[in-house]
Design an enzyme around this catalytic site. Structure first.
Site, short mmCIF file in Angstrom:
data_model
loop_
_atom_site.label_atom_id
_atom_site.label_comp_id
_atom_site.label_asym_id
_atom_site.label_seq_id
_atom_site.Cartn_x
_atom_site.Cartn_y
_atom_site.Cartn_z
CG ASP A 10 -40.49 -5.94 -6.51
OD1 ASP A 10 -41.65 -6.35 -6.41
OD2 ASP A 10 -40.18 -4.73 -6.42
CG ASP A 48 -40.95 -2.49 -9.65
OD1 ASP A 48 -41.68 -1.87 -8.86
OD2 ASP A 48 -39.96 -1.97 -10.22
CG HIS A 50 -42.27 0.60 -13.30
ND1 HIS A 50 -42.94 1.12 -12.22
CD2 HIS A 50 -41.06 0.17 -12.81
CE1 HIS A 50 -42.17 1.02 -11.13
NE2 HIS A 50 -41.04 0.43 -11.46
CG HIS A 54 -43.08 4.51 -13.98
ND1 HIS A 54 -42.32 4.77 -12.86
CD2 HIS A 54 -44.36 4.38 -13.55
CE1 HIS A 54 -43.11 4.79 -11.80
NE2 HIS A 54 -44.35 4.55 -12.19
CG HIS A 83 -36.80 -0.91 -13.32
ND1 HIS A 83 -36.64 0.45 -13.18
CD2 HIS A 83 -37.67 -1.29 -12.34
CE1 HIS A 83 -37.38 0.88 -12.16
NE2 HIS A 83 -38.02 -0.15 -11.64
CE LYS A 108 -43.33 -3.65 -5.39
NZ LYS A 108 -42.31 -2.85 -6.08
CB CYS A 153 -39.23 -3.13 -3.30
SG CYS A 153 -39.41 -1.93 -4.67
C1 VGL Z 1 -37.07 -1.55 -6.82
C2 VGL Z 1 -36.00 0.32 -7.56
C3 VGL Z 1 -37.00 0.56 -8.49
C4 VGL Z 1 -37.07 -2.71 -5.88
C5 VGL Z 1 -38.08 -1.33 -7.74
O1 VGL Z 1 -37.73 -3.73 -6.17
O2 VGL Z 1 -36.40 -2.61 -4.82
N1 VGL Z 1 -36.04 -0.69 -6.73
N2 VGL Z 1 -38.04 -0.28 -8.57
ZN ZN Z 2 -39.40 -0.05 -10.14
#
Ligand code: VGL
Ligand code: ZN
Length: 199
Positions: A10, A48, A50, A54, A83, A108, A153
């Protein structure tokens, strides 16, 4: 020889400076990650990704704000600022991250009702992303993980990978944390407990 993969978690605009869920100092890890890519049999980038609205977004819940905790059918869930909305600039990789060396880019969090911190399973712990099958079919056994965020993550991905039987190390100097209420310390404990090497 054991086959290895670098899993880059990410490294996206929304987790870097100026992003919707900026991880402090997130950008600093990009050059070091780029420099490691050539040392592995495979490079996998996660994204990431979404849909708007979401269920992990605070804005999708009445009377809730970012970083509140709610109960979802699959367990507790932290609510986040909106995000990494699919296709938007916040979801793009950091502009300096080398994407050409990637063998696989896996997305994901696209299921509107379930968050997915881990690159292997959604937060219900059972719905697979397909990454395990990809790595196994390429006979990859050893994973090095880097990226954002250490305590969400990266942590969930590393713990799941170790549970699946991969040999896993997390290169901590190429990760950065959100650190909500001690989540970084808890994540380190969880990773060590699962047999992940923090290097
Ligand atoms: C993440 C919060 C929400 C991450 C992703 O990549 O750690 N954290 N979505
Ligand atoms: Zn996320």
């Amino acid at each position: 020889m054991t086959k290895t993969a670098l899993i880059v978690i990410d490294v996206q605009n929304d987790f870097c400076a100026g992003g919707a869920l900026a991880v402090p100092d997130g950008d600093a890890i990009v050059p070091g990650i780029n420099a490691m890519m050539a040392d592995f049999d495979a490079v996998v980038l996660t994204q990431d990704w979404h849909p708007a609205g979401h269920s992990s977004f605070a804005s999708s819940h009445e009377r809730k704000g970012p970083y509140d905790l709610i109960d979802m059918p699959y367990g507790p869930q932290v609510l986040w600022p909106d995000h990494c909305i699919s296709g938007q600039s916040g979801a793009k990789f950091h502009k300096d991250l080398h994407t050409t060396p990637a063998d696989l880019i896996i997305r994901k969090g696209y299921n509107p009702d379930i968050d997915s911190y881990s690159a292997f399973f959604e937060n219900d712990k059972v719905t697979p992303t397909g990454l395990e099958g990809y790595l196994r079919s390429r006979s990859i056994e050893k994973l090095t993980m880097v990226g954002l965020a250490t305590d969400f993550c990266v942590n969930f991905s590393a713990v799941d990978a170790a549970k699946l039987g991969f040999s896993v190390e997390v290169k901590m100097d190429l990760c950065r944390a959100i650190d909500l209420d001690g989540s970084l310390a808890a994540a380190k404990d969880a990773m060590v407990q699962a047999g992940v090497s923090l290097i």
